[in-house]
Design an enzyme around this catalytic site. Structure first.
Site, short mmCIF file in Angstrom:
data_model
loop_
_atom_site.label_atom_id
_atom_site.label_comp_id
_atom_site.label_asym_id
_atom_site.label_seq_id
_atom_site.Cartn_x
_atom_site.Cartn_y
_atom_site.Cartn_z
N ASP A 147 2.59 0.88 2.02
CA ASP A 147 2.34 2.31 2.14
C ASP A 147 3.08 3.11 1.08
O ASP A 147 3.97 2.61 0.44
CB ASP A 147 2.82 2.78 3.51
CG ASP A 147 1.66 3.13 4.38
OD1 ASP A 147 0.61 3.49 3.80
OD2 ASP A 147 1.79 3.05 5.60
N PHE B 39 -12.14 1.36 -3.25
CA PHE B 39 -10.70 1.58 -3.34
C PHE B 39 -10.05 0.43 -4.09
O PHE B 39 -10.41 -0.72 -3.93
CB PHE B 39 -10.10 1.64 -1.94
CG PHE B 39 -8.61 1.77 -1.94
CD1 PHE B 39 -8.04 3.02 -2.07
CD2 PHE B 39 -7.80 0.66 -1.86
CE1 PHE B 39 -6.66 3.15 -2.09
CE2 PHE B 39 -6.44 0.79 -1.89
CZ PHE B 39 -5.86 2.04 -2.00
N THR C 242 3.05 -1.14 8.77
CA THR C 242 1.84 -0.79 9.49
C THR C 242 1.43 -1.93 10.40
O THR C 242 1.32 -3.07 9.98
CB THR C 242 0.71 -0.53 8.49
OG1 THR C 242 1.25 0.25 7.44
CG2 THR C 242 -0.42 0.17 9.15
N ARG D 130 0.33 10.12 7.65
CA ARG D 130 -0.25 9.56 6.43
C ARG D 130 -1.18 10.60 5.86
O ARG D 130 -2.06 11.12 6.56
CB ARG D 130 -1.05 8.30 6.74
CG ARG D 130 -0.23 7.18 7.28
CD ARG D 130 -1.09 6.24 8.05
NE ARG D 130 -1.90 5.41 7.18
CZ ARG D 130 -1.54 4.18 6.82
NH1 ARG D 130 -0.43 3.67 7.25
NH2 ARG D 130 -2.30 3.46 6.03
N ASP E 287 7.04 -5.78 8.06
CA ASP E 287 5.94 -4.98 7.58
C ASP E 287 6.02 -3.67 8.36
O ASP E 287 6.70 -3.59 9.37
CB ASP E 287 4.65 -5.74 7.87
CG ASP E 287 3.44 -4.96 7.47
OD1 ASP E 287 3.52 -4.30 6.42
OD2 ASP E 287 2.45 -4.99 8.20
N LYS F 97 6.25 -8.80 -1.72
CA LYS F 97 6.91 -9.00 -0.43
C LYS F 97 7.51 -10.39 -0.38
O LYS F 97 8.66 -10.59 0.01
CB LYS F 97 5.91 -8.82 0.71
CG LYS F 97 5.49 -7.41 0.96
CD LYS F 97 4.56 -7.37 2.16
CE LYS F 97 4.14 -5.95 2.49
NZ LYS F 97 3.32 -5.89 3.70
N ARG G 113 4.98 0.57 -1.31
CA ARG G 113 3.95 0.27 -2.31
C ARG G 113 4.10 -1.15 -2.85
O ARG G 113 3.90 -1.40 -4.03
CB ARG G 113 4.04 1.26 -3.47
CG ARG G 113 3.48 2.61 -3.18
CD ARG G 113 1.98 2.56 -3.26
NE ARG G 113 1.37 3.86 -2.99
CZ ARG G 113 0.46 4.06 -2.05
NH1 ARG G 113 0.09 3.08 -1.26
NH2 ARG G 113 -0.09 5.24 -1.89
N LYS H 49 -11.59 10.55 -2.29
CA LYS H 49 -10.59 10.59 -1.23
C LYS H 49 -9.48 9.67 -1.69
O LYS H 49 -9.74 8.57 -2.17
CB LYS H 49 -11.23 10.06 0.05
CG LYS H 49 -10.31 9.89 1.21
CD LYS H 49 -11.08 9.31 2.37
CE LYS H 49 -11.23 7.81 2.21
NZ LYS H 49 -11.85 7.14 3.35
N THR I 170 6.59 -2.45 2.75
CA THR I 170 5.29 -1.93 3.14
C THR I 170 4.45 -1.62 1.92
O THR I 170 4.96 -1.39 0.84
CB THR I 170 5.46 -0.66 4.00
OG1 THR I 170 4.18 -0.12 4.24
CG2 THR I 170 6.32 0.35 3.32
#
Lengths: 367, 1346
Positions: free
Chosen positions: B871, B726, B436, B789, B434, B974, B968, B750, B869
């Site tokens: 991210d 979110f 983060t 980020r 991973d 994963k 993503r 945001k 990840t």
């Protein structure tokens, strides 16, 4: 579950933490820095390469070869004579005995064999009988005995162990000694005569004491205590036996019953199918005359023991003994061989070392 | 008393927005506050209050059928232990086999040993395992007891108050009062809370590892109650689901006496194991208790994993069985023939069967077959399994004890949660990591921002951070300056001063060695990350802006007159402050106070609460307002005045603080210094802290209102109209608020830059906006290149009509029954359009210490490292560069597909790597191209790539790449990737992660590693090993993995050898005893040889042997390849060992055979030397294989020999008539007088081991394995060694070839000495992005970063 454990654990720590001023109140989980826990115990780290190993080979070779030679020489000094009296050949004097004999025969068959000793036997001579192809090490055979009975245990005498089956009882009476080993007791009688220059037969005295292990004779085997083994004992003799156990040695009343030494020797089952068992000892009489001078001898055999049914052989062996036992050149040869191989391999390693082993030298590595 | 005050370290361990296991679902269920359909009657549980039935004990209580709160995790009771444990042990096939053999001994025809004796080893083995199980169970029992006896307050009708009871006495239907920081004893429905908003905050870290506080609400019907909830008056009935293990679901309803029904949601349920936070007191009714709680239902036992080595071993055990059967068959046939040759003439030594009947050769052959199985049973090593377990436990112990795997900061060390796969650590081939929290610290630090197209670089902040780090490392070295403050002169602002102070305290605490102190200190040091030095320019703007606004408000001018850039600035900060789900709390909450005094009585607790809450807004309100009605919202003014009156402890600032940059003389900034923010994701917190640095601080959040404080303007209450949470598809969140100053309805959004940029109002609306967008985009690229980020902040002002229109749709969506989630999603999409870009932020997620080095070293070890990840691509790529996962010199293939059309292109793609050199720049030479590829793939493409038809192609491509980066990706993806690689490539995989989103991946991999330092309980719970830090992976794999593997592999091989060698002795003997199954070795020796005489040295060697030292293993990661290729234990090695065993047994048999041939030796006098010889040979063999000889090795060998002779002498002297049939009385004693015995003992081991010794020596010289070279390096003086290593590292570790020929170690080329600096700065690279589009008509592009 873990949820609660966790909380508990932390609680434990925090209760300790309330006195945070004092150092070391709460035990840190930090592992101890000990050689053992950090796996840093001082150690010898041999690396096996040609260079490091070759001295070992030479040392082994240099030690083994002399030992081997010594063993070989001392084995060769032992005198041994062996004579087969089974009577397979028609030429053999015991042929007729062997042919006609079975366990059931009642009359003993006697035959005698002549032989000549080329060299005199100097020290004490051990007289063995040897059997071949006789599987005394057969699994069921080995088990077929009752040690308690042989040790003179009264109850075992009356009620032998189940291991003795099918030689446990006969005619409703317990067999003493029970079991297959006892049942197949070797019962040939061997007598040795020296024929001197006058052609007279001189009986050579054969000592029958001391042929069994001391511990066997005195500890392991015992007659049932208070009664001398006799007829009053409500036991039967083993089926193959001619006479009961208390009459095994008519000459010596103390050598009867379970402590009869021939019997004890027989009960120590041989390791291999070809074996010998100590029968008698011929003791050295004086320092001047050899125990068995060279010359002609007669072996008189009371032929009781059938072996032909299973292709067995019977032998009589006369042998002197050295510090390392009977005559057996094998160990000497083995030592010499292994020693030589080691030496040879040492040389091979030496060559390898000189040709290839550059890496043991640190300076060479980067090249 | 239960763990009341846990000063838990709040770490941010979640990647941005990725909050729960299933974020979509969790959020969706939060959004829909809709009454669920009635669940079926028979599937529900009805809970009445116990108080109503207090007198009717048992019988009539409707709750009597439900489990009580007593937990019992033990497996056994006193009575059930024996049968149950035996039953479990017999699941292991080997045990059944051994018991079968032991029982076979009771059959008289086939028995080989005394039946009782034959049982001994089995009983021994079984009892060792049973004792181990018993001990574990006892430990469980003890902790159960401890938990069951924790206290909680239960309402008692008799005493009309809450009385303390043990947890185990709590029943379903009881009313419990919970105080702050208490742990919930059961699943409780929240009926009352002291919180004015009828909320209760809980921390669920122990359940899901999430450290942010969660809000729970009082059941709606009890919402309006006045302060005290009186259990006596309660007479409703609760109907809810049957117990289940879904933490995120709870449905039911409460029926009041009036017949009114109110729905219950998961927001009303407090789960067992959670901790009450920030809430002084709460009352609830127990719904599920004990084993029926969701926490307990979720608690699965440990998994049983079988290591690769063990699988391999089992194959060989199987071969052993075959060998055994062949040997038995051979003996049986031999026996049949032997019998047959005698025909009818029964020889005297062929004993009849016990019943006197004659056995036919065939029958006896069959019986003998069974007998031989018993005699040869030792070939299947009965003690192997136990020995392996013992060795593994020792290995685990040593791994635990390793100081280098101990993290001082968190006072945690590596935990091995799976005890039986330690050796797998040495055989890993693929690592899935991973990003983060695993590679990075997951401590978000606000670094830069751009507002309205102007970049504020926050240089001072960057400098401060750098200084902080430097200081940290400096003080690590000299910990003795307790009270001095170094570097105070270089401090630039008061926050920095605080930083120094705090880090100082961290150090001093650390020195005391107190764990709790260290922990608290680490919290402080973490907080330094949230103290941001504001950019002076931006700060000026904020002040200017707010003062203007203040002025305008004062003069009641419309706010729209504000210059647009200033308005953007203030909007930007408002968005930062309120567009989130951050919960405000105060560190001075009662939990700390309670902890210090740890008094049990409620009164003193209250006292503490009141004292402690003096500076906390929320608690303050609650304690002051007490019983006042909830619904009248409190006026901000009153709170403000109260706040002003209070005097916080100011000693620190007075002593150390430089001049405070205050503007109005108020001490509010100090005040807020004490506020703490609990956020779902660390990014949110970082942003809120950043905003606070600009004096825009969030001071309170209620469900319908957010309070923030601005300079000059004071507290502003934003009416919170909607929060659109979110989700991973929208990748953004929005809040709809009514701006208190302008009274406009404003949407603040945001989100990820990629999505926000698309939603920006078309640029034709204004030149300025267009410029802002362009500039911001530039800066965003820059941030991304720096590995930050990025988040974009945007806003939108809605007219009342627009809002009304949207609201109507939204309400429809909310109330829709079918497809509600889709409708809500669409509704959110409708809202988030035509945004006005305010700015963007760059947040740094710092790499953990030593990550690049660890990755480099692991890669040198031949490990393929994939980073998976959640991210976004840019961030992930940059982090990958930063941690050296991607090399600037390698080409990056980026796969971004839009549709399944991707399919057709994989073929094109496959050709690509080989044809690429032409399109790439210059410096590379074609042969290296294949190894110099990095693959970056995003989640959507991954979904296509994982399609059945494409996985092979995907794998083929991925394999040709040096590193793979999946961005993503969802948790499921994963785990799918891991599963795919593991199953298709048949490789050993390791997954490492820290968060709940890594759990599935951790579970799928062969070895799962959880990062524990960051509090990711869930990942840790799922993992096999828990590490405090990523960098410890290096030592864990390279050193411990290597050792464990080589130790165990060697031990297993040795075991096979040992048993085969010993058993073969008896086999050879069968040729000389008519295949009768006779054994010349005494049955006692035969049975205890393995168990006692030869057991200890191999255990010691298996535990302590080190082939190469830890230092060399770490300096030469290449040695790890040894384990990856299973060099220590290859299938042929088993057979080589078997052949060696047979050779050795031949030697050991025939030397004594010939030495005693035709002598008067008896069976067991002849057999005893065999045991001795075999023992010597086996020990010397072990000696040859032992690489390090510590005193323990010597001792164990000496002990073994001494033990054998002692046992033999005692045994042979003990009883003259026992031990039938061998009856070895005085045998050993006689043997010891026999010179032949000693002569045999010398020659036989030498002759037996000559070939092996010679082979080892030749191998060590002629073709040494890498490990042997490593050992030779060990022996060299340290300096020479270092020189060689530094030379070899360049050559061997060159990234060009992942698995370099090892011999190059010996001959590193001199040209390899000039190490190229491979470090390259991402920023310079980003400008050189080349887009190479492969076929134009296809929908995917391959980007090449050079």
């Amino acid at each position: 579950m873990a949820t609660s454990y966790n909380a508990k654990e932390e609680d434990g720590h925090h209760s300790g933490a309330s006195s945070h001023g004092a150092a070391g109140v709460v035990k840190s989980k930090k592992p101890d820095n000990t050689a053992f826990k950090q796996q840093r115990l001082p150690a010898w780290q041999p690396i096996l390469t040609a260079g490091t190993v070759l001295p070992a080979f030479f040392v082994i070779g240099l030690i083994f070869i002399p030992i081997g030679i010594g063993l070989y020489v001392s084995s060769n000094n032992i005198k041994e004579f062996e004579i087969d009296y089974t009577g397979v050949d028609i030429s053999n004097p015991c042929y007729s005995c062997a042919k006609n004999f079975s366990w059931n025969s009642t009359t003993p068959c006697v035959c005698s064999m002549n032989f000549t000793l080329e060299q005199p036997f100097e020290s004490n001579v051990f007289m063995y009988y040897g059997l071949s192809n006789f599987y005394q090490n057969h699994r069921r055979y080995v088990k077929s005995r009752d040690d308690s009975q042989l040790n003179g245990d009264q109850s075992a005498l009356k009620n032998p162990s189940k291991e003795c089956e099918p030689y446990r009882t006969s005619d409703g009476l317990p067999i003493a000694p029970c079991g297959a080993i006892a049942n197949s007791l070797f019962n040939d009688t061997l007598e040795l005569y020296h024929i001197d220059s006058n052609n007279t037969r001189n009986t050579i005295p054969l000592v029958k004491k001391g042929i069994a292990w001391w511990t066997d004779k005195h500890v392991k085997f015992r007659n049932p205590g208070f009664i001398k083994l006799n007829k009053h004992l409500c036991t039967n003799k083993p089926v193959n036996w001619r006479k009961p156990v208390y009459e095994l040695d008519p000459s010596d009343p103390d050598n009867n019953g379970f402590i009869n030494e021939d019997f004890i020797v027989w009960m120590r089952t041989a390791a291999l199918p070809t074996f010998r068992k100590l029968y008698r000892i011929i003791q050295k009489k004086s320092n001047t005359t050899p125990t068995l001078p060279s010359g002609k001898y007669v072996l008189e055999i009371t032929y009781n023991y059938p072996v032909l049914s299973f292709d067995g052989r019977k032998r009589m062996i006369l042998s002197t003994i050295s510090w390392m036992g009977g005559k057996n050149p094998f160990l000497g040869i083995a030592y010499i061989t292994v020693g030589s191989i080691c030496f040879f391999l040492g040389v091979v390693l030496l060559i390898i070392h000189h040709k290839y082993d550059t890496r043991s030298n640190s300076a060479d590595i980067p090249n | 008393k239960g763990a009341v005050c846990v000063n838990k370290r709040k770490d941010w361990r979640k990647p941005l927005f990725n909050t729960t296991e299933d974020p979509g679902m969790a959020k969706a269920s939060k959004v829909k506050r809709q009454r669920k359909k009635k669940t079926k009657e028979n599937k529900t549980r009805t809970v009445h209050a116990n108080l109503l039935y207090d007198n009717a004990k048992g019988e009539e209580n409707p709750n009597r059928h439900y489990a009580n709160n007593k937990i019992k995790t033990t497996k056994y009771t006193v009575l059930s232990f024996l049968p149950k444990n035996l039953f479990e042990q017999f699941h292991r096939f080997a045990n059944v086999y051994f018991v079968f053999i032991a029982l076979l001994n009771f059959v008289p025809v086939v028995n080989a040993f005394q039946p009782e004796l034959a049982l001994a080893p089995v009983v021994f083995i079984l009892s060792v395992t049973a004792i181990k199980d018993l001990w574990e169970d006892y430990r469980r029992h003890r902790s159960d007891k401890e938990i069951n006896h924790m206290d909680c307050l239960v309402y008692s009708r008799a005493e009309r108050s809450y009385v303390e009871k043990y947890w185990k006495e709590v029943r379903v239907g009881d009313f419990i009062r919970l105080r702050c920081n208490e742990i919930l004893p059961a699943d409780v429905l929240l009926l009352s809370s002291s919180d004015p908003d009828r909320l209760c905050h809980i921390e669920t870290a122990t359940l899901d590892g999430e450290t942010n506080l969660k809000q729970r609400q009082v059941v709606r019907s009890f919402f309006d109650l006045d302060c005290d909830f009186d259990p006596i008056k309660y007479n409703s009935i609760i109907e809810c689901e049957k117990p289940n293990n879904d933490l995120n679901r709870f449905r039911g309803y409460i029926i009041h006496r009036s017949g009114r029904r109110d729905a219950l949601y998961k927001e009303n349920l407090l789960l067992r194991g959670c901790t009450i936070r920030n809430t002084e007191e709460a009352v609830g009714i127990v719904i599920y208790a004990g084993h029926e709680t969701k926490a307990m239902l979720n608690n699965n036992g440990p998994r049983y994993k079988r290591s690769k080595l063990e699988r391999q071993m089992n194959v060989d055990v199987f071969w052993c069985v075959i060998i055994l059967l062949v040997m038995c068959l051979f003996a049986a046939v031999g026996h049949g023939l032997w019998m047959f040759q005698y025909g009818d003439k029964r020889p005297v030594f062929d004993v009849l069967s016990p019943d006197g009947t004659d056995l036919s050769p065939i029958m006896s052959a069959i019986y003998l077959f069974l007998t031989m199985i018993i005699v040869f049973q030792v070939l299947i090593p009965i003690s192997l399994f136990v020995s392996i377990e013992i060795v593994k436990i020792c290995q685990v112990y040593f791994i635990h004890q390793d100081m280098e795997l101990y993290d001082e900061e968190t006072d945690s060390h590596l935990q091995c949660r799976a005890l039986n796969i330690t050796e797998d650590l040495g055989q890993m081939q693929y690592i899935f990591s991973d990003k983060t929290g695993t590679l990075t610290e997951n401590k978000m630090v606000f670094r830069r921002c751009t507002v309205a197209g102007v970049e504020y670089s926050h240089d001072a902040n960057a400098r401060r951070l750098a200084m902080y780090q430097e200081m940290d490392s400096e003080e690590e070295e000299c910990t003795s300056h307790g009270g001095t403050l170094p570097r105070r002169d270089s401090v630039t602002s008061h926050q920095s001063a605080r930083v120094v102070l705090r880090s100082q305290s961290t150090k001093s605490h650390r020195r005391t060695g107190s764990r709790a102190e260290a922990k608290r200190a680490s919290i402080l040091s973490k907080h330094t990350a949230f103290n941001i030095t504001p950019d002076p320019q931006l700060l000026d703007k904020v002040n200017e802006c707010s003062s203007q606004m203040d002025f305008m408000r004062f003069h009641s001018q419309p706010m729209s007159q504000l210059p647009s850039d200033l308005a953007d600035v203030i909007d930007f900060f408002i968005a930062l402050t309120i567009c989130n789900t951050v919960v405000v709390s105060s560190p001075n909450q009662p939990r700390q106070k309670v902890q210090l005094t740890s008094t049990k009585s409620i009164q003193s607790n209250h006292l503490q609460v009141n004292k402690g809450s003096s500076s906390s807004l929320i608690t303050n309100r609650s304690s002051n307002k007490g019983c006042s009605s909830m619904l009248s919202s409190p006026s901000a003014e009153s709170t403000l005045t109260k706040l002003d009156e209070e005097q916080p402890p100011r000693d620190l600032e007075h002593n150390f603080g430089p001049v405070l940059p205050c503007y109005d003389g108020k001490a509010w900034n100090l005040e807020e210094g004490e506020l703490r923010y609990e956020a779902e994701s660390p990014d949110e917190a970082a942003l809120v802290y950043a905003a606070r640095a600009y004096k825009c601080s969030l001071v309170g959040r209620l469900p319908d209102q957010v309070t923030m404080e601005l300079p000059h303007l004071g507290k502003l209450n934003f009416e919170l109209l909607h929060t659109l949470g979110f989700d991973s598809t929208r990748k953004r969140m929005s809040v709809v608020v009514r701006h208190p100053l302008t009274d406009q309805i404003t949407v603040y959004t945001k989100g990820a830059d990629s999505v926000i940029m698309d939603l920006i109002k078309p640029p034709d609306t204004g030149k300025r906006q267009k410029k802002i967008v362009n500039r911001t985009q530039n800066y965003l690229n820059l941030y991304a290149a720096d590995g930050l980020r990025t988040l974009c902040i945007a806003k939108k002002i809605m007219s009342k009509e627009q809002y009304a229109c949207w609201l109507q749709h939204h309400l429809e969506a909310e109330t829709a029954i079918q497809g509600r989630e889709e409708l809500l999603f669409e509704s959110a999409l409708r809202l988030e359009t035509n945004l006005q870009l305010l700015g963007a932020t760059g947040i740094e997620d710092r790499l953990q210490d030593g990550v690049p080095e660890t990755i480099a070293s692991l890669r040198k070890a031949g490990l393929q490292i994939w980073v998976l990840t959640g991210d976004k691509q840019e961030t992930a790529v940059n982090i990958a560069y930063a941690c050296k996962l991607l090399d600037p010199e390698e080409e990056i293939l980026t796969l971004n597909a839009d549709s399944q059309a991707f399919h057709s292109n994989f073929t094109t793609f496959e050709i690509y790597p080989s044809s690429s050199p032409s399109s790439s720049s210059s410096s590379h030479t074609p042969p290296f191209m294949v190894h110099r590829l990095g693959l970056v793939i995003d989640g959507r493409t991954l979904a296509y790539a994982l399609d059945k038809s494409l996985e092979d192609k995907f794998l083929a491509v991925a394999r040709s790449c040096r590193s793979v980066l999946c961005c993503r990706s969802t948790p499921l993806q994963k785990s799918m990737v891991v599963k795919l690689v593991r199953n298709k490539l048949k490789v050993m995989t390791l997954a490492i992660g820290d968060g709940a989103n890594d759990v599935s991946m951790i579970q799928v991999a062969d070895v799962g590693v959880g990062i524990s330092g960051q509090e990711g309980m869930q990942a840790v719970m799922a993992s096999d090993f828990a590490l405090p830090r990523f960098r410890y992976l290096q030592k864990l794999l390279l050193v411990h993995g290597h050792w464990c593997y080589s130790r165990l592999a060697n031990m297993i091989l040795y075991f096979f050898y040992k048993n085969a060698m010993f058993v073969a002795l008896i086999f050879w003997y069968q040729f000389y005893c008519g295949f009768s199954g006779s054994a010349m070795i005494d049955q006692w020796y035969l049975i205890f040889f393995n168990l006692m005489f030869s057991a200890f040295p191999q255990l010691i060697t298996g535990t302590l042997d080190k082939d190469v030292s830890a230092e060399t293993l770490q300096q030469l990661p290449q040695l790890y390849v040894n384990g990856q290729n299973s060099e220590e234990y290859k299938p042929y090695m088993f057979w080589m060992n078997m052949i060696d065993a047979f050779y050795q047994s031949l030697v050991c048999f025939f030397i004594p055979y010939f030495a005693y041939a035709d002598s008067d030796v008896d069976l067991f006098t002849w057999g005893t030397p065999f045991t001795t010889l075999a023992l010597f040979t086996i020990l010397v063999h072990l000696g040859i294989e032992t690489k390090t000889w510590t005193w323990m090795n010597w001792l164990s060998i000496a002990f073994s020999i001494a033990l054998f002779f002692t046992v033999a002498l005692c045994y042979n002297a003990s009883c003259p008539t026992c031990y039938s049939p061998s009856n070895p009385y005085w045998t050993m004693q006689r043997l010891l007088q026999d010179p032949l015995f000693y002569l045999l003992c010398v020659i036989t081991p030498v002759a037996a081991l000559l070939p092996r010794y010679f082979y080892r020596a030749c191998q060590g010289t002629l073709f040494p394995s890498p490990v042997q070279v490593g050992r030779q390096l060990d022996k060299l003086p340290a300096e020479t060694c270092r020189n060689i290593l530094s030379l070899s590292r360049v050559k061997v570790g060159s990234p060009l070839s992942p698995k370099p020929p090892f011999l190059s170690l010996a001959k590193p080329s001199p040209k390899g000495c000039n190490i190229k600096d491979q470090r390259s700065f991402p920023s310079s690279r980003a400008s050189e992005v080349l887009y190479v589009l492969i076929p134009a008509e296809t929908c995917f592009s391959a980007e090449m970063y050079l």
